[in-house]
Each structure stands twice: as C-alpha cells, then as structure tokens.
Design a protein around this motif. Structure first.
Motif, PDB file in Angstrom:
ATOM      1  N   LEU A 193       0.835  -1.193   0.000  1.00 35.24           N
ATOM      2  CA  LEU A 193       0.000   0.000   0.000  1.00 35.24           C
ATOM      3  C   LEU A 193       0.871   1.245   0.000  1.00 35.24           C
ATOM      4  O   LEU A 193       1.771   1.391   0.843  1.00 35.24           O
ATOM      5  N   LEU A 194       0.605   2.135  -0.950  1.00 31.82           N
ATOM      6  CA  LEU A 194       1.305   3.418  -1.023  1.00 31.82           C
ATOM      7  C   LEU A 194       0.286   4.523  -1.239  1.00 31.82           C
ATOM      8  O   LEU A 194      -0.648   4.367  -2.032  1.00 31.82           O
ATOM      9  N   CYS A 195       0.464   5.645  -0.540  1.00 29.80           N
ATOM     10  CA  CYS A 195      -0.411   6.795  -0.758  1.00 29.80           C
ATOM     11  C   CYS A 195      -0.136   7.358  -2.154  1.00 29.80           C
ATOM     12  O   CYS A 195       0.887   7.037  -2.776  1.00 29.80           O
ATOM     13  N   PRO A 196      -1.032   8.186  -2.690  1.00 32.32           N
ATOM     14  CA  PRO A 196      -0.823   8.702  -4.059  1.00 32.32           C
ATOM     15  C   PRO A 196       0.532   9.368  -4.269  1.00 32.32           C
ATOM     16  O   PRO A 196       1.161   9.205  -5.312  1.00 32.32           O
ATOM     17  N   HIS A 197       0.999  10.121  -3.246  1.00 25.12           N
ATOM     18  CA  HIS A 197       2.293  10.806  -3.394  1.00 25.12           C
ATOM     19  C   HIS A 197       3.430   9.796  -3.536  1.00 25.12           C
ATOM     20  O   HIS A 197       4.260   9.882  -4.463  1.00 25.12           O
ATOM     21  N   HIS A 198       3.466   8.824  -2.651  1.00 22.60           N
ATOM     22  CA  HIS A 198       4.565   7.853  -2.703  1.00 22.60           C
ATOM     23  C   HIS A 198       4.396   6.867  -3.856  1.00 22.60           C
ATOM     24  O   HIS A 198       5.387   6.313  -4.357  1.00 22.60           O
ATOM     25  N   HIS A 199       3.156   6.666  -4.291  1.00 22.03           N
ATOM     26  CA  HIS A 199       2.955   5.819  -5.469  1.00 22.03           C
ATOM     27  C   HIS A 199       3.578   6.476  -6.701  1.00 22.03           C
ATOM     28  O   HIS A 199       4.183   5.819  -7.551  1.00 22.03           O
ATOM     29  N   ARG A 200       3.444   7.798  -6.795  1.00 20.78           N
ATOM     30  CA  ARG A 200       4.078   8.506  -7.914  1.00 20.78           C
ATOM     31  C   ARG A 200       5.602   8.388  -7.831  1.00 20.78           C
ATOM     32  O   ARG A 200       6.282   8.211  -8.834  1.00 20.78           O
ATOM     33  N   LEU A 201       6.129   8.502  -6.598  1.00 20.43           N
ATOM     34  CA  LEU A 201       7.583   8.375  -6.441  1.00 20.43           C
ATOM     35  C   LEU A 201       8.062   6.983  -6.830  1.00 20.43           C
ATOM     36  O   LEU A 201       9.158   6.818  -7.375  1.00 20.43           O
ATOM     37  N   ALA A 202       7.241   5.965  -6.551  1.00 21.34           N
ATOM     38  CA  ALA A 202       7.639   4.594  -6.861  1.00 21.34           C
ATOM     39  C   ALA A 202       7.842   4.390  -8.352  1.00 21.34           C
ATOM     40  O   ALA A 202       8.610   3.515  -8.774  1.00 21.34           O
ATOM     41  N   HIS A 203       7.151   5.190  -9.167  1.00 16.81           N
ATOM     42  CA  HIS A 203       7.274   5.061 -10.621  1.00 16.81           C
ATOM     43  C   HIS A 203       8.125   6.174 -11.232  1.00 16.81           C
ATOM     44  O   HIS A 203       8.345   6.183 -12.443  1.00 16.81           O
ATOM     45  N   ALA A 204       8.556   7.131 -10.417  1.00 19.91           N
ATOM     46  CA  ALA A 204       9.295   8.280 -10.943  1.00 19.91           C
ATOM     47  C   ALA A 204      10.740   7.902 -11.224  1.00 19.91           C
ATOM     48  O   ALA A 204      11.423   7.319 -10.358  1.00 19.91           O
ATOM     49  N   PRO A 205      11.265   8.201 -12.404  1.00 23.81           N
ATOM     50  CA  PRO A 205      12.660   7.865 -12.735  1.00 23.81           C
ATOM     51  C   PRO A 205      13.664   8.542 -11.812  1.00 23.81           C
ATOM     52  O   PRO A 205      14.777   8.054 -11.641  1.00 23.81           O
ATOM     53  N   GLY A 206      13.286   9.660 -11.216  1.00 25.68           N
ATOM     54  CA  GLY A 206      14.225  10.401 -10.375  1.00 25.68           C
ATOM     55  C   GLY A 206      14.417   9.821  -8.992  1.00 25.68           C
ATOM     56  O   GLY A 206      15.188  10.374  -8.197  1.00 25.68           O
ATOM     57  N   PHE A 207      13.700   8.729  -8.674  1.00 22.20           N
ATOM     58  CA  PHE A 207      13.807   8.150  -7.335  1.00 22.20           C
ATOM     59  C   PHE A 207      14.043   6.643  -7.431  1.00 22.20           C
ATOM     60  O   PHE A 207      13.591   5.980  -8.366  1.00 22.20           O
ATOM     61  N   THR A 208      14.756   6.135  -6.450  1.00 20.07           N
ATOM     62  CA  THR A 208      14.855   4.691  -6.261  1.00 20.07           C
ATOM     63  C   THR A 208      14.182   4.358  -4.940  1.00 20.07           C
ATOM     64  O   THR A 208      13.988   5.236  -4.077  1.00 20.07           O
ATOM     65  N   HIS A 209      13.799   3.099  -4.772  1.00 21.40           N
ATOM     66  CA  HIS A 209      13.211   2.709  -3.493  1.00 21.40           C
ATOM     67  C   HIS A 209      13.640   1.288  -3.140  1.00 21.40           C
ATOM     68  O   HIS A 209      13.945   0.485  -4.017  1.00 21.40           O
ATOM     69  N   GLU A 210      13.683   1.046  -1.855  1.00 19.19           N
ATOM     70  CA  GLU A 210      14.062  -0.270  -1.363  1.00 19.19           C
ATOM     71  C   GLU A 210      13.151  -0.641  -0.202  1.00 19.19           C
ATOM     72  O   GLU A 210      12.636   0.227   0.508  1.00 19.19           O
ATOM     73  N   ARG A 211      12.966  -1.951  -0.019  1.00 20.83           N
ATOM     74  CA  ARG A 211      12.142  -2.421   1.080  1.00 20.83           C
ATOM     75  C   ARG A 211      13.037  -2.706   2.281  1.00 20.83           C
ATOM     76  O   ARG A 211      14.010  -3.467   2.194  1.00 20.83           O
ATOM     77  N   ASP A 214      11.686  -4.094   8.079  1.00 17.08           N
ATOM     78  CA  ASP A 214      10.370  -4.062   8.723  1.00 17.08           C
ATOM     79  C   ASP A 214       9.225  -3.994   7.713  1.00 17.08           C
ATOM     80  O   ASP A 214       8.063  -3.886   8.080  1.00 17.08           O
ATOM     81  N   GLY A 215       9.543  -4.048   6.410  1.00 18.43           N
ATOM     82  CA  GLY A 215       8.523  -4.060   5.370  1.00 18.43           C
ATOM     83  C   GLY A 215       8.199  -2.713   4.782  1.00 18.43           C
ATOM     84  O   GLY A 215       7.510  -2.629   3.766  1.00 18.43           O
ATOM     85  N   THR A 216       8.680  -1.623   5.390  1.00 19.49           N
ATOM     86  CA  THR A 216       8.406  -0.295   4.851  1.00 19.49           C
ATOM     87  C   THR A 216       9.302  -0.006   3.653  1.00 19.49           C
ATOM     88  O   THR A 216      10.326  -0.663   3.441  1.00 19.49           O
ATOM     89  N   ILE A 217       8.909   0.995   2.883  1.00 24.30           N
ATOM     90  CA  ILE A 217       9.617   1.350   1.652  1.00 24.30           C
ATOM     91  C   ILE A 217      10.345   2.667   1.869  1.00 24.30           C
ATOM     92  O   ILE A 217       9.734   3.663   2.284  1.00 24.30           O
ATOM     93  N   ARG A 218      11.622   2.699   1.579  1.00 21.93           N
ATOM     94  CA  ARG A 218      12.384   3.931   1.698  1.00 21.93           C
ATOM     95  C   ARG A 218      12.707   4.444   0.299  1.00 21.93           C
ATOM     96  O   ARG A 218      13.201   3.707  -0.556  1.00 21.93           O
ATOM     97  N   PHE A 219      12.419   5.733   0.086  1.00 25.88           N
ATOM     98  CA  PHE A 219      12.664   6.374  -1.209  1.00 25.88           C
ATOM     99  C   PHE A 219      13.927   7.218  -1.125  1.00 25.88           C
ATOM    100  O   PHE A 219      14.161   7.921  -0.136  1.00 25.88           O
ATOM    101  N   THR A 220      14.722   7.189  -2.201  1.00 23.91           N
ATOM    102  CA  THR A 220      15.941   7.964  -2.267  1.00 23.91           C
ATOM    103  C   THR A 220      16.025   8.636  -3.637  1.00 23.91           C
ATOM    104  O   THR A 220      15.822   7.977  -4.670  1.00 23.91           O
ATOM    105  N   ARG A 221      16.315   9.932  -3.607  1.00 18.04           N
ATOM    106  CA  ARG A 221      16.474  10.649  -4.880  1.00 18.04           C
ATOM    107  C   ARG A 221      17.768  10.213  -5.561  1.00 18.04           C
ATOM    108  O   ARG A 221      18.804  10.097  -4.919  1.00 18.04           O
ATOM    109  N   ARG A 222      17.658   9.958  -6.869  1.00 18.93           N
ATOM    110  CA  ARG A 222      18.854   9.563  -7.607  1.00 18.93           C
ATOM    111  C   ARG A 222      19.865  10.717  -7.650  1.00 18.93           C
ATOM    112  O   ARG A 222      19.493  11.879  -7.699  1.00 18.93           O
ATOM    113  N   PRO A 223      21.181  10.402  -7.648  1.00 20.73           N
ATOM    114  CA  PRO A 223      22.210  11.455  -7.728  1.00 20.73           C
ATOM    115  C   PRO A 223      22.043  12.240  -9.032  1.00 20.73           C
ATOM    116  O   PRO A 223      21.678  11.662 -10.062  1.00 20.73           O
TER     117      PRO A 223
END
Length: 432
Positions: free
Chosen positions: A402-420, A423-432
């Motif tokens: 489950l991702l809120c609309p904001h984080h769902h957009r980040l999950a598909h955005a080329p400018g961000f990476t994400h890892e699980r 504890d199961g949560t998703i951490r987003f990181t902006r690409r260099p």
C-alpha cells in the motif's frame, strides 16, 4: 407634501428635500467611515452590522422605487431604457442593470413585498427570490389572485427568519402549503418537468490545454466543465469530497499549511477516477472497457521511455512509460509491444488492479501507507506492485504494497529509487 413645492427649478434652492436627505445620509456615513471599528465595543459592532442590514434593505427599497419610475430618464437621454443609462453613466454591467430594472418592476406590483423592503425586513436578495416565486404562481392557471396574495404574505413573513436560499426552497412549495389537496399533484408535475429540463441541460466539455513541455502530444493538463442535475451534482460533490477530506486532515494533523480547497478537490476527483472498478464500466464492442497503451520494445526497456494512450500517435496521447507503469496498478491496461517495423510483437496480458478482497487483506496486514514515515490511512492508498507489472509482476498479496498517491508517484518516478526495509516499509531515495 410634494417635492415640487420645495424645488427651485433653477437648481439653486437649499430647500430641496431630496438633496437635503441625501446630504444627511452622506454626512452620517462619512462620520462612521472616519472611525476605526477596531476600537469599538463588541456590542457596538453587532449593533452596527444588524442596523446596516436593515439600512441596506431600505436603500434597496428606495433604489427600486426610483428605478420603477425612471422611464423619463431614458426619454431625456435618448437611451433605450433606464438600464442603458445605468450602463453608460453609472458603469453598471448590462446584465446587472437589466436585472435591477426587472426587480424594480416586479416589486412595484407587490405592495406587501415593497413594504417589507421599506421596513428593512426583506433584503434585495430575498426580494428577488420572492418575486420569482410569485411570478411562477402568476403563470399557474390553477392559482387565483387570492392565492397569489396569500403566498406573498407568507413569503414576506418567512423572509424575517429564513436565508435567501432557504426562502427559495420554501417558495417552490408555497402553493402546497396553502392548499395541499389542490396543489400537491400540480407540484409533483412541476417537479418532474423541472427535473426533465435539468436532464436536457446536462452537459460535459473536455479539452486539451496544450500546456505540456515535451512534444506536441505530451500535454500537461486537461480542462473540463459541465452542468449536472441537482441530485446527481450533489452526489458528485459528495464523492469528490470523500477523497479530498482525508488529504486535508493529513495536513491538519501534521500542522502544515493547507493547499487551496480547489486543489484538494481536484486531487480528490483524480483519486475518484483512479479507483473506479473496470468491471463497473460499460462494454465496447464486446470487450471490457480498457486502456490501450502502445509502446515499442526499445521504449519499454528504457528508464525514460514513452508510450501512447490509444492505438497510434496520431489519434492518441503521448505519456511517459513511467506513467504507463503507474496506470497498470490501478486500471485494466493492455500493452501492445511493437517491433522496429511496427509489427505487434506482444499483445501482452490484461493486468487488473487488486481485487476488493485483496485490498482488504492488504489493509489488515499493512494498516497504512508503507512508505517510511508516512501514516496515510489504508483507505486512501493504492495497491502497488513491488515487482513492476512491466517486468512480470503479478497481482497477488506477496507482490502488493500500500502506497499513498504521493509515494505511489515516487515509486514510478525515474528520479527516485526505493528499497524495502527489513520491517517491510519502503524507503525512497532521490537519484544522484
């Protein structure tokens, strides 16, 4: 005593009662405007506001009386009517001036209403509501003059304790209140006719704003407006607000500034569209309603590829491959993968968004948005494929998060990476 007995027709008499009265009003108003209300007592402010409401009604009564007898102004100036003079000399918009003239004419034929205005108990807005109701009664062949007079008396009485909108509702039912047996059927017929007219007025326009920045087809926004019958319009408003309100609550709880309500409503409307169940949509040509995404194999492999909504670039709209992948989480989409020569290499598989029972299971498991630090309630989250659908991800609980609309957009955005995280949560990181 008539005004003419006091008027010096050379225009120099200080005994002109109209000019004297107006001068007195202007002087008193000027004295009040010279004061600073910040230093007034609360009781004084309340008294001023209450008395100004009465004075505004009386001012409207005076203005409408003058307008009702203003035919000589047009004769003197050569204008078509007094409203044209108001437009030229007073800079009143044509529509507003004509509405004033129409109201003045109507009020002049209803003594009780005119008296209510003069007494300050009927405002201009309420007077307009009452005249509309009385005009409808006059057009009713079943209503007599006695009924018209009684309706006027009742509506003027209601005006002392109802707002203009409340009075408008009462005005539509006033005949039924006067004689339920006689007018109930007529009211029902009138209501059906009104609803039918509303259906005929129903309309929707959608247009491309052409405010994008990438290519001719990659447009940023779409504009729309429309007209709906009241019952349907209120349902629409309620549905959109149901999606907008939680977003507002999130800002309130976090103590951050609220965006404009119009933006929240727009985002709520977008969420309403994104969560429509394809099974509830009509069928076209025997197939369930789907979104066709045409994309080349090379573009599919790119991080920053593009796709076309529709069947070709001429009749479709270009979107990013990122957006296409995001849509795959929430809509029925069929990918058409093309080779270099345009040959269809793969007609793909229809990717359905998570079923209601799966979403319920995800809500029980995950409780809120799974982005690190986000607590958006599960009801307002999207079910996202951990393994992208374009890479073979499946619509099952093991692959859902489950991702809120904001984080769902980040999950598909080329400018961000994400890892699980563990504890199961998703951490987003902006690409260099």
């Amino acid at each position: 005593m008539s005004v003419e007995n006091h008027v010096d027709h050379w225009g120099t008499s200080p005994r002109d009662p109209v000019a004297t009265a107006l001068a007195g009003m202007e002087t008193a108003l000027g004295e009040l405007l010279a004061m600073d209300p910040a230093y007034w007592r609360t009781s004084q402010k309340k008294d001023v506001l209450a008395r100004l409401e009465t004075l505004k009604a009386q001012q409207a009564a005076l203005e409408l009386r003058v307008l009702a007898t203003a035919g000589d102004i047009a004769e003197e100036t050569g204008d078509k009517d007094a409203s044209a003079w108001m437009r030229a000399e007073l800079l009143v918009d044509k529509g507003a001036a004509r509405a004033q003239m129409k109201l003045a004419t109507s009020v002049s034929t209803h003594e009780l209403l005119a008296a209510g205005l003069a007494d300050g108990v009927v405002t201009r807005d309420k007077a307009r509501v009452i005249t509309n109701a009385l005009n409808a009664i006059e057009a009713n062949p079943v209503a007599s003059n006695e009924v018209l007079l009684l309706a006027e008396k009742l509506l003027v009485g209601y005006a002392t304790r109802l707002t203009a909108n409340e009075l408008r509702i009462v005005g539509k039912r006033i005949l039924t209140e006067i004689d339920p047996v006689r007018f109930e059927d007529a009211e029902a017929k009138a209501l059906l006719a009104e609803e039918e007219r509303a259906q005929q007025k129903t309309a929707l326009r959608v247009w491309d704003n052409h405010d994008g920045t990438v290519g001719d087809n990659h447009d940023g926004t779409v504009g729309f407006d429309g007209v709906l019958p009241v019952a349907l319009g209120m349902r629409f408003k309620t549905h959109v607000e149901a999606w907008a309100q939680p977003r507002k609550q999130q800002f309130v709880e976090k103590g951050t500034p609220l965006p404009p309500w119009e933006r929240l409503m727009g985002q709520g409307f977008a969420r309403l569209l994104e969560t429509i169940d394809p099974d509830a949509l009509p069928r076209h040509g025997g197939d369930p309603t789907t979104i066709n995404v045409v994309i080349s194999l090379d573009e599919l492999r790119k991080e920053l590829g593009t796709a076309v909504l529709g069947y070709d670039e001429t009749n479709g709209t270009t979107i990013s491959a990122t957006e296409a992948r995001k849509m795959a989480c929430n809509a029925t989409i069929i990918p058409w993968v093309l080779g270099a020569d345009g040959q269809v290499l793969d007609a793909g598989r229809s990717s359905r968004f998570f079923q209601p029972i799966q979403r319920k299971a995800l809500r029980l498991q995950q409780k809120c948005c799974q982005a690190d630090g986000c607590d958006m309630p599960p009801e307002w989250c999207d079910a996202h494929h951990l393994t992208p659908w374009s890479l073979g991800g499946k619509t099952d609980l093991k692959d859902g998060v489950l991702l809120c609309p904001h984080h769902h957009r980040l999950a598909h955005a080329p400018g961000f990476t994400h890892e699980r995280l563990p504890d199961g949560t998703i951490r987003f990181t902006r690409r260099p």
